[in-house]
Enzyme design. Sequence first.
Site, mmCIF file in Angstrom:
data_model
loop_
_atom_site.group_PDB
_atom_site.id
_atom_site.type_symbol
_atom_site.label_atom_id
_atom_site.label_comp_id
_atom_site.label_asym_id
_atom_site.label_seq_id
_atom_site.Cartn_x
_atom_site.Cartn_y
_atom_site.Cartn_z
ATOM 1 N N ASP A 318 22.699 -10.960 -31.398
ATOM 2 C CA ASP A 318 23.650 -10.025 -30.807
ATOM 3 C C ASP A 318 23.658 -8.696 -31.552
ATOM 4 O O ASP A 318 23.506 -8.640 -32.776
ATOM 5 C CB ASP A 318 25.050 -10.654 -30.859
ATOM 6 C CG ASP A 318 26.133 -9.726 -30.365
ATOM 7 O OD1 ASP A 318 26.105 -9.369 -29.185
ATOM 8 O OD2 ASP A 318 27.003 -9.352 -31.177
ATOM 9 N N GLU A 371 19.168 -8.249 -28.619
ATOM 10 C CA GLU A 371 19.971 -7.340 -27.816
ATOM 11 C C GLU A 371 19.945 -5.990 -28.555
ATOM 12 O O GLU A 371 20.798 -5.702 -29.382
ATOM 13 C CB GLU A 371 21.409 -7.835 -27.674
ATOM 14 C CG GLU A 371 22.194 -6.977 -26.673
ATOM 15 C CD GLU A 371 23.677 -6.882 -26.980
ATOM 16 O OE1 GLU A 371 24.413 -6.415 -26.098
ATOM 17 O OE2 GLU A 371 24.095 -7.249 -28.082
#
Length: 640
Positions: A318, A371
Amino acid sequence: MRQTSRDPSSPLAAADFERFHAGRETALYELLGAHPCERDGVAGTRFSVWAPRARIVHVTGSFNDWEAGADPMARVGDAGVWERFVPGVLPGDLYKFQVYSGTDDAPLTVEKADPMARAAELRPGTASRVASGAPHIWTDNAWLDGRPERAGPGIPVSIYEVHLGSWRRRPDGTWLDYRALAAELLPYVADLGFTHVELLPVAEHPYDASWGYQTTGYFAPTSRYGTPEDFAHFVNEAHRLGLGVILDWVPGHFAPDLPGLREFDGAPLYELGEEPRARHPDWGTLVFDFARPEVVSFLLSGARYWIERYRIDALRVDAVASMLRLDYSRDEGEWEPNEEGGRENLGAIAFLKALADMVHERFPGVLLFAEESTAWPGATAPTDEGGLGFDFKWNLGWMNDTLRVLSAAPERRPALHSRLTFSMHYAHTERHLLPLSHDEVVHLKRPLMEKMPGSEEEKFAGLRLLLGYMWTHPGAKLLFMGGEIGERREWNEAGSLDWALLNEPAHRGIRRWVRALNQAYAREPALHALDHSTEGFEWMDVHDARHSVLSYVRWAPGWDDFVVANFSASARPGYRVALPAPGAYTALLDSGDPAFGGRGPVELPKAAEEIDYLRRPAALTLDLPPLGFLALHRTSGPEG
């Protein structure tokens, strides 16, 4: 599979932590935490914790009635680690560490959950729970043996992203547990033809509305849905059904809750210095100090633990962009340049490379997804070539541009036409994944269906068009739960998908469309074999902005599939499309098929015209429906 290789009954020594202090330990969970064992024939649990500035540390829990001082811990040499074996403590018992620091004049006591806990009590409780050391009985060895081959280049990757607590709930509104999800969610995902299921973070977290992105327990599956053993069962069942499991993992920042990592021994230990320097301006979380070797060892061990203990097939890392840049979301004066005077977070870059090397060397076939929302060069390049070493990078540029076009009124789309085509200028600079993720259906962004303008019929047609374009565009695929049924409500982690929508034929049609897209994607080599090569894609007509029509070919050796997509809400009767070769063509995918909710399929001529059109050797004349999507496969040459 054994959870640890080091005998937990043996006392710890400072020498055990040399790799930890050097930032090279990847199995810290064998050393720290709570380990049930026997010493001198007595059953109990060995507790150990890193708290280098502590003056005294006690372990307290349900086994000693939470009595302060009942079980003081001893220093392990000069390792900054504290240890105690407590007889009679068994799996299931709750515990915390009482950490005493400060000075004689200003003493400080903090009560902390175990950073290495492998289980925790259900929120709002904050205690850690002693987890069993017994191995899970796995039946997925054949799956693991085949994992390297399934992770090779040109393999279809289609991901169903899911938040376990809100996919479906029981009639009384309570969560499904890991075993119920294994029985209900996993067959559903497999039936739709996805190759992987991606879980929003399941590491323990205190706040439901953080969706798991504000972590406190980096080694503990959240107790919301059951026990660690239950979670292992979920992964084993996914593998039995042919599904890989991707874990959304958050190594960039952590929850600021006081029982967690924050100021663990009375001052910043895991975080990047004093607040507000450590506080992330976007999320209010605390940023890890990647310059501290022990933090690097902690995070590398966390990644390894999920892969080794729970046989996870991939990690989606993330907020990588926020890790790479010291000035991410910060104004001048709110960040300090690195030692070279730049804005790059050199410690985070080194950590990400070490993560990639560790995962790929130890676990062939396990994938890493980034990401990463900027144009950071080489995100998916190998580390020995200067890259970060990820296997895939989220293509957020494609997502933003495509959704901007399809959420615009059709009459505005000619002016936005270049946004649909711009992605091919950079599509092959990285190995990309195309995400239609949870972030796009919350915070007043509206669900995918409601982004589509126009009448009800146009909304459904627009969603089928969006999904068809995504599944035939180069890149792996990711769809958040609800997109496959045409969810009409914004996602709410406290509720459930609106499964009653499937009582309506049009919504069932969307789900059939997603299944058909996955089946074609897996079956047709042209749609995946050269996904990450410039040789796998060619525009047939990229310039017809006036009509908002695109056409292109997906290639594979001996195979070609042709796509034409009408992004206009107007029919295009008698529309001529250029083709790569003459011959007969058959429909692979037609969004107008009544099975998918359309008015009727496009009628195809028996064969393409052998005609020079747009510098191509053949053409077809088609009656394109409004917002229609059509994929064709060439079945024969001109000789028939």
